[in-house]
Write an enzyme that holds these catalytic residues in place. Structure first.
Site, PDB file in Angstrom:
ATOM      1  NE  ARG A   1       7.303 -32.401  13.591  1.00  9.58           N
ATOM      2  CZ  ARG A   1       8.556 -32.128  13.256  1.00  9.58           C
ATOM      3  NH1 ARG A   1       9.180 -32.869  12.344  1.00  9.58           N
ATOM      4  NH2 ARG A   1       9.217 -31.129  13.819  1.00  9.58           N
ATOM      5  CG  HIS A   2       6.398 -29.573   9.416  1.00 13.45           C
ATOM      6  ND1 HIS A   2       6.146 -29.053  10.662  1.00 13.45           N
ATOM      7  CD2 HIS A   2       7.673 -30.024   9.443  1.00 13.45           C
ATOM      8  CE1 HIS A   2       7.228 -29.173  11.409  1.00 13.45           C
ATOM      9  NE2 HIS A   2       8.174 -29.761  10.691  1.00 13.45           N
TER      10      HIS A   2
ATOM     11  CG  ASP B   1      -0.408   0.197   2.529  1.00 18.68           C
ATOM     12  OD1 ASP B   1       0.839   0.350   2.620  1.00 18.68           O
ATOM     13  OD2 ASP B   1      -1.160   0.220   3.518  1.00 18.68           O
ATOM     14  CG  HIS B   2      -0.944   4.770   1.175  1.00 18.96           C
ATOM     15  ND1 HIS B   2      -2.164   4.141   1.034  1.00 18.96           N
ATOM     16  CD2 HIS B   2      -0.874   5.175   2.466  1.00 18.96           C
ATOM     17  CE1 HIS B   2      -2.818   4.196   2.189  1.00 18.96           C
ATOM     18  NE2 HIS B   2      -2.052   4.812   3.068  1.00 18.96           N
TER      19      HIS B   2
ATOM     20  CB  CYS C   1       0.495  -2.642   4.592  1.00 20.34           C
ATOM     21  SG  CYS C   1       0.130  -3.697   6.002  1.00 20.34           S
ATOM     22  N   GLY C   2       1.981  -0.852   6.280  1.00 21.14           N
ATOM     23  CA  GLY C   2       2.653  -0.188   7.398  1.00 21.14           C
ATOM     24  C   GLY C   2       3.175  -1.191   8.410  1.00 21.14           C
ATOM     25  CB  THR C   3       1.577  -3.256  10.808  1.00 17.70           C
ATOM     26  OG1 THR C   3       0.354  -3.587  10.124  1.00 17.70           O
ATOM     27  CG2 THR C   3       1.404  -1.959  11.583  1.00 17.70           C
ATOM     28  N   GLY C   4       2.309  -4.775   7.991  1.00 18.30           N
ATOM     29  CA  GLY C   4       2.239  -6.121   7.387  1.00 18.30           C
ATOM     30  C   GLY C   4       0.998  -6.875   7.816  1.00 18.30           C
TER      31      GLY C   4
ATOM     32  CG  HIS D   1       8.111 -25.973  10.839  1.00 19.44           C
ATOM     33  ND1 HIS D   1       8.291 -25.918  12.208  1.00 19.44           N
ATOM     34  CD2 HIS D   1       9.205 -26.617  10.360  1.00 19.44           C
ATOM     35  CE1 HIS D   1       9.431 -26.513  12.536  1.00 19.44           C
ATOM     36  NE2 HIS D   1      10.020 -26.926  11.421  1.00 19.44           N
ATOM     37  CG  ASN D   2       3.812 -22.218   9.364  1.00 19.46           C
ATOM     38  OD1 ASN D   2       4.509 -21.261   9.697  1.00 19.46           O
ATOM     39  ND2 ASN D   2       3.370 -23.108  10.235  1.00 19.46           N
TER      40      ASN D   2
ATOM     41  NE  ARG E   1       3.343   3.968   8.163  1.00 28.24           N
ATOM     42  CZ  ARG E   1       2.059   4.183   7.883  1.00 28.24           C
ATOM     43  NH1 ARG E   1       1.108   3.584   8.581  1.00 28.24           N
ATOM     44  NH2 ARG E   1       1.726   4.998   6.916  1.00 28.24           N
TER      45      ARG E   1
ATOM     46  NE  ARG F   1       1.946 -30.868  13.618  1.00 25.72           N
ATOM     47  CZ  ARG F   1       3.124 -31.142  14.159  1.00 25.72           C
ATOM     48  NH1 ARG F   1       4.209 -30.515  13.748  1.00 25.72           N
ATOM     49  NH2 ARG F   1       3.223 -32.045  15.109  1.00 25.72           N
TER      50      ARG F   1
ATOM     51  N   GLY G   1      -2.546  -5.812   8.112  1.00 25.80           N
ATOM     52  CA  GLY G   1      -3.793  -5.707   7.337  1.00 25.80           C
ATOM     53  C   GLY G   1      -3.686  -6.379   5.983  1.00 25.80           C
TER      54      GLY G   1
HETATM   55  C1  RB5 Z   1      -2.052   2.531   6.399  1.00 28.92           C
HETATM   56  O1  RB5 Z   1      -1.890   3.741   7.035  1.00 28.92           O
HETATM   57  C2  RB5 Z   1      -1.894   1.401   7.404  1.00 28.92           C
HETATM   58  O2  RB5 Z   1      -3.060   1.267   8.150  1.00 28.92           O
HETATM   59  C3  RB5 Z   1      -1.570   0.116   6.682  1.00 28.92           C
HETATM   60  O3  RB5 Z   1      -0.424   0.303   5.931  1.00 28.92           O
HETATM   61  C4  RB5 Z   1      -1.308  -1.122   7.517  1.00 28.92           C
HETATM   62  O4  RB5 Z   1      -0.406  -0.881   8.529  1.00 28.92           O
HETATM   63  C5  RB5 Z   1      -2.490  -1.874   7.967  1.00 28.92           C
HETATM   64  O5  RB5 Z   1      -2.401  -2.949   8.553  1.00 28.92           O
END
Ligand code: RB5
Length: 154
Positions: free
Chosen positions: A137-138, A8-9, A70-73, A103-104, A114, A141, A75
């Site tokens: 075994r993996h 994303d942005h 994304c920002g956190t990975g 494993h997965n 971020r 699962r 969403g």
């Molecule tokens: C966008 O600002 C932020 O919400 C998105 O990149 C992400 O972190 C969502 O999980």
């Protein structure tokens, strides 16, 4: 190996740097965006759209693996995981990145622009793409994960 990249942005620059890094290593990298327009403005993009797009590309076999940022990975991986057949894992360090392949049998790796810096992101990709699924075994699962999808698609 063909790898689809989506972001994303919040993660355009990191995504572009990683495409260059992986292309230089010989991987066939497909850029699903988002990016910058012709005026250098960010093309805004909601993370669920990109998670879905890359998830569908992996499941259809257009690419073998996906990298989502994304920002956190979080969403973007949640969104990809709604596509049946996707196993997307958020990994902020190399150990989890290796184990989620071994494993997965993860087919998408995700992280946050971020959360991790460029060099750590490169190490995460090196571990993920350097590892092999161990089966055995993996596999049982991983099959159980697929069973959950099948039960809810009835
Ligand atoms: C966008 O600002 C932020 O919400 C998105 O990149 C992400 O972190 C969502 O999980």
């Amino acid at each position: 190996m063909k790898i689809g990249f989506g972001c994303d942005h919040a993660a355009i620059d990191l995504k572009n740097e990683l495409i260059e890094y992986m292309s230089n290593k010989g991987y066939d990298c497909v850029d699903y965006g988002t990016g910058y327009d012709e005026n250098g403005e960010v093309i805004k993009c909601d993370y669920p759209a990109k998670g879905r797009q890359v998830g569908e590309a992996v499941v259809k076999g257009d690419v073998e693996y996906g990298v989502l940022i994304c920002g956190t990975g979080i969403g973007i991986s949640m969104s990809a995981n709604k596509v049946p057949g996707v196993r997307a894992a958020v990994c902020s360090e190399p150990y989890s990145a290796r184990l989620t392949k071994q494993h997965n049998n993860a087919n998408i790796i995700a992280f946050g622009a971020r959360v991790v810096g460029t060099e750590l992101a490169k190490m995460i990709l090196d571990e993920f793409f350097g590892a092999e699924f161990e089966g055995g075994r993996h596999q049982r699962r991983v099959d159980m994960i697929s069973d959950i999808e099948k039960d809810y698609m009835k």
